[in-house]
Design a protein around this motif. Structure first.
Motif, PDB file in Angstrom:
ATOM      1  N   ALA A  58      -0.532   3.308  14.773  1.00 37.50           N
ATOM      2  CA  ALA A  58      -1.183   4.045  15.862  1.00 37.50           C
ATOM      3  C   ALA A  58      -2.496   3.400  16.274  1.00 37.50           C
ATOM      4  CB  ALA A  58      -1.406   5.497  15.438  1.00 37.50           C
ATOM      5  N   SER A  59      -3.182   2.750  15.311  1.00 41.18           N
ATOM      6  CA  SER A  59      -4.460   2.121  15.625  1.00 41.18           C
ATOM      7  C   SER A  59      -4.430   0.655  15.230  1.00 41.18           C
ATOM      8  CB  SER A  59      -5.602   2.828  14.884  1.00 41.18           C
ATOM      9  OG  SER A  59      -5.596   2.468  13.510  1.00 41.18           O
ATOM     10  N   ASN A  60      -5.458  -0.088  15.618  1.00 40.81           N
ATOM     11  CA  ASN A  60      -5.529  -1.518  15.308  1.00 40.81           C
ATOM     12  C   ASN A  60      -6.470  -1.780  14.127  1.00 40.81           C
ATOM     13  OD1 ASN A  60      -4.651  -4.164  15.958  1.00 40.81           O
ATOM     14  ND2 ASN A  60      -6.621  -4.599  16.913  1.00 40.81           N
ATOM     15  N   VAL A  61      -6.663  -0.776  13.282  1.00 40.44           N
ATOM     16  CA  VAL A  61      -7.532  -0.896  12.109  1.00 40.44           C
ATOM     17  C   VAL A  61      -6.654  -1.096  10.877  1.00 40.44           C
ATOM     18  CG1 VAL A  61      -9.325   0.205  10.730  1.00 40.44           C
ATOM     19  CG2 VAL A  61      -9.213   0.627  13.201  1.00 40.44           C
ATOM     20  N   PRO A  62      -6.657  -2.308  10.262  1.00 41.47           N
ATOM     21  CA  PRO A  62      -5.724  -2.614   9.170  1.00 41.47           C
ATOM     22  C   PRO A  62      -5.813  -1.662   7.981  1.00 41.47           C
ATOM     23  CG  PRO A  62      -6.759  -4.615   9.970  1.00 41.47           C
ATOM     24  CD  PRO A  62      -7.467  -3.473  10.632  1.00 41.47           C
ATOM     25  N   SER A  63      -6.983  -1.116   7.694  1.00 36.77           N
ATOM     26  CA  SER A  63      -7.122  -0.248   6.519  1.00 36.77           C
ATOM     27  C   SER A  63      -6.406   1.084   6.689  1.00 36.77           C
ATOM     28  CB  SER A  63      -8.606  -0.008   6.229  1.00 36.77           C
ATOM     29  OG  SER A  63      -9.221   0.606   7.343  1.00 36.77           O
ATOM     30  N   THR A  64      -6.007   1.423   7.901  1.00 34.16           N
ATOM     31  CA  THR A  64      -5.313   2.699   8.131  1.00 34.16           C
ATOM     32  C   THR A  64      -3.796   2.541   8.171  1.00 34.16           C
ATOM     33  OG1 THR A  64      -5.375   2.447  10.544  1.00 34.16           O
ATOM     34  CG2 THR A  64      -7.277   3.504   9.512  1.00 34.16           C
ATOM     35  N   TRP A  65      -3.289   1.286   8.079  1.00 35.13           N
ATOM     36  CA  TRP A  65      -1.847   1.071   8.179  1.00 35.13           C
ATOM     37  C   TRP A  65      -1.158   1.393   6.855  1.00 35.13           C
ATOM     38  CZ3 TRP A  65      -2.425  -4.621  10.202  1.00 35.13           C
ATOM     39  CH2 TRP A  65      -3.096  -4.599  11.434  1.00 35.13           C
ATOM     40  N   THR A  66       0.101   1.773   6.936  1.00 34.13           N
ATOM     41  CA  THR A  66       0.910   1.922   5.735  1.00 34.13           C
ATOM     42  C   THR A  66       1.523   0.559   5.401  1.00 34.13           C
ATOM     43  OG1 THR A  66       2.932   2.453   6.953  1.00 34.13           O
ATOM     44  CG2 THR A  66       1.472   4.300   6.396  1.00 34.13           C
ATOM     45  N   ALA A  67       2.267   0.478   4.294  1.00 32.63           N
ATOM     46  CA  ALA A  67       2.826  -0.798   3.852  1.00 32.63           C
ATOM     47  C   ALA A  67       3.808  -1.377   4.869  1.00 32.63           C
ATOM     48  CB  ALA A  67       3.525  -0.619   2.513  1.00 32.63           C
ATOM     49  N   GLY A  68       4.483  -0.542   5.652  1.00 31.89           N
ATOM     50  CA  GLY A  68       5.466  -1.021   6.608  1.00 31.89           C
ATOM     51  C   GLY A  68       4.942  -1.165   8.025  1.00 31.89           C
ATOM     52  N   GLN A  69       3.613  -1.161   8.184  1.00 31.04           N
ATOM     53  CA  GLN A  69       3.028  -1.265   9.516  1.00 31.04           C
ATOM     54  C   GLN A  69       2.212  -2.543   9.654  1.00 31.04           C
ATOM     55  OE1 GLN A  69       0.794   2.423   9.852  1.00 31.04           O
ATOM     56  NE2 GLN A  69       2.453   3.377  11.014  1.00 31.04           N
ATOM     57  N   SER A  71      -0.055  -4.774  13.037  1.00 32.60           N
ATOM     58  CA  SER A  71      -0.385  -5.000  14.438  1.00 32.60           C
ATOM     59  C   SER A  71      -0.745  -6.464  14.637  1.00 32.60           C
ATOM     60  CB  SER A  71      -1.573  -4.126  14.863  1.00 32.60           C
ATOM     61  OG  SER A  71      -2.041  -4.523  16.135  1.00 32.60           O
ATOM     62  N   CYS A  72      -0.256  -7.052  15.730  1.00 27.77           N
ATOM     63  CA  CYS A  72      -0.583  -8.439  16.046  1.00 27.77           C
ATOM     64  C   CYS A  72      -1.521  -8.544  17.239  1.00 27.77           C
ATOM     65  CB  CYS A  72       0.693  -9.241  16.287  1.00 27.77           C
ATOM     66  SG  CYS A  72       1.542  -9.651  14.742  1.00 27.77           S
ATOM     67  N   ALA A  73      -2.214  -7.460  17.534  1.00 26.31           N
ATOM     68  CA  ALA A  73      -3.266  -7.523  18.546  1.00 26.31           C
ATOM     69  C   ALA A  73      -4.464  -8.263  17.956  1.00 26.31           C
ATOM     70  CB  ALA A  73      -3.672  -6.114  18.979  1.00 26.31           C
ATOM     71  N   THR A  74      -5.287  -8.840  18.797  1.00 28.43           N
ATOM     72  CA  THR A  74      -6.474  -9.538  18.311  1.00 28.43           C
ATOM     73  C   THR A  74      -7.414  -8.555  17.611  1.00 28.43           C
ATOM     74  OG1 THR A  74      -7.528  -9.238  20.466  1.00 28.43           O
ATOM     75  CG2 THR A  74      -6.352 -11.305  20.079  1.00 28.43           C
ATOM     76  N   ALA A  75      -8.169  -9.072  16.664  1.00 30.01           N
ATOM     77  CA  ALA A  75      -9.100  -8.209  15.926  1.00 30.01           C
ATOM     78  C   ALA A  75     -10.086  -7.550  16.887  1.00 30.01           C
ATOM     79  CB  ALA A  75      -9.850  -9.039  14.887  1.00 30.01           C
ATOM     80  N   THR A  79      -6.060  -1.160  21.117  1.00 25.38           N
ATOM     81  CA  THR A  79      -4.721  -0.661  20.813  1.00 25.38           C
ATOM     82  C   THR A  79      -3.940  -1.679  19.986  1.00 25.38           C
ATOM     83  OG1 THR A  79      -3.867  -1.552  22.898  1.00 25.38           O
ATOM     84  CG2 THR A  79      -4.583   0.746  22.915  1.00 25.38           C
ATOM     85  N   ALA A  80      -3.002  -1.168  19.213  1.00 24.81           N
ATOM     86  CA  ALA A  80      -2.157  -2.033  18.373  1.00 24.81           C
ATOM     87  C   ALA A  80      -1.082  -2.698  19.236  1.00 24.81           C
ATOM     88  CB  ALA A  80      -1.522  -1.215  17.263  1.00 24.81           C
ATOM     89  N   GLU A  81      -0.471  -3.757  18.669  1.00 25.06           N
ATOM     90  CA  GLU A  81       0.545  -4.518  19.402  1.00 25.06           C
ATOM     91  C   GLU A  81       1.681  -4.882  18.463  1.00 25.06           C
ATOM     92  OE1 GLU A  81       0.637  -9.028  20.974  1.00 25.06           O
ATOM     93  OE2 GLU A  81      -0.905  -7.809  21.955  1.00 25.06           O
ATOM     94  N   ASN A  82       2.915  -4.796  18.969  1.00 30.86           N
ATOM     95  CA  ASN A  82       4.082  -5.188  18.164  1.00 30.86           C
ATOM     96  C   ASN A  82       3.978  -6.647  17.734  1.00 30.86           C
ATOM     97  OD1 ASN A  82       5.764  -2.868  17.988  1.00 30.86           O
ATOM     98  ND2 ASN A  82       6.299  -3.105  20.137  1.00 30.86           N
ATOM     99  N   CYS A  83       4.506  -6.961  16.552  1.00 30.37           N
ATOM    100  CA  CYS A  83       4.499  -8.328  16.041  1.00 30.37           C
ATOM    101  C   CYS A  83       5.847  -8.989  16.288  1.00 30.37           C
ATOM    102  CB  CYS A  83       4.215  -8.354  14.539  1.00 30.37           C
ATOM    103  SG  CYS A  83       2.530  -7.893  14.127  1.00 30.37           S
ATOM    104  N   GLY A  84       5.819 -10.301  16.480  1.00 31.32           N
ATOM    105  CA  GLY A  84       7.039 -11.066  16.680  1.00 31.32           C
ATOM    106  C   GLY A  84       7.562 -11.663  15.389  1.00 31.32           C
TER     107      GLY A  84
END
Length: 201
Positions: A58-69, A71-75, A79-84
């Motif tokens: 939901a956010s672009n802050v790595p510390s809030t992601w779960t193990a399966g999340q 984001s490939c948006a720039t630091a 907003t977060a971005e899907n990864c390729g």
């Protein structure tokens, strides 16, 4: 009154048709020359809407992601971005990893060819000594990219890990990756020439 079409069909049906497969002897076969190859055109979509390994947080802050999340948006992006797609190569058993990361987009091409070619001359005289067949990839005249992107970097692991999470949450604080460069491509590239692949015993 018979129509012209009806007359043509009637005549065609009345004529005998003889088509039979005939085996060719060795002498006939040896006198024939053939040339084969493949001409390819197509469009490929590579993880245009993100890959299957990670879901978009939901956010672009790595510390809030779960193990399966991931984001490939720039630091620092809002907003977060899907990864390729991610590809990793390890050149030495105890060495690091070269990674092509966040590879996605659409690219199309026309005229990629594949054929065999005999090298028996040229190459400063080495061709005559070589005198063997090689694979020849003919480059397409134009390759079109739409919303293409990738990053090239080095990492200490092949698979991506979230170092901002604790081990208990599926993270790996020892994970390191340094992106050397990244690129976004939207447009066309004109190409010419070919690539030869030489066999080696």
């Amino acid at each position: 009154m018979i129509s012209k079409l009806g007359l043509i069909v009637a005549v065609a049906l009345a004529l005998p048709a003889h088509a039979e497969m005939q085996a060719l002897d060795d002498a006939t076969l040896s006198s024939m020359n053939g040339q084969g190859g493949v001409y390819l055109s197509g469009e490929l979509s590579i993880n245009k809407d993100g890959g299957v390994l990670w879901s978009k947080p939901a956010s672009n802050v790595p510390s809030t992601w779960t193990a399966g999340q991931r984001s490939c948006a720039t630091a620092g992006a809002s907003t977060a971005e899907n990864c390729g797609m991610r590809m990793a190569i390890r050149s030495e058993a105890a060495g690091g990893w070269y990674v092509l990361d966040n590879l996605k987009g659409v690219f199309s091409f026309e005229g990629l060819t594949l054929r065999t070619r005999t090298i028996n001359s040229g190459f400063n005289g080495d061709g005559a000594t070589f005198n063997q067949d090689v694979l020849e990839f003919g480059l397409p005249k134009e390759v079109k990219f739409k919303e293409g992107s990738f990053a090239f970097g080095v990492a200490n692991q092949g698979g991506w890990q979230n170092k901002a999470l604790s081990v208990a949450n599926g993270g790996d604080p020892t994970y390191q990756q340094t992106n050397i460069f990244s690129a976004k491509i939207d447009g066309s590239i004109r190409m010419q020439g070919n690539v030869l692949i030489f066999p080696q015993n």
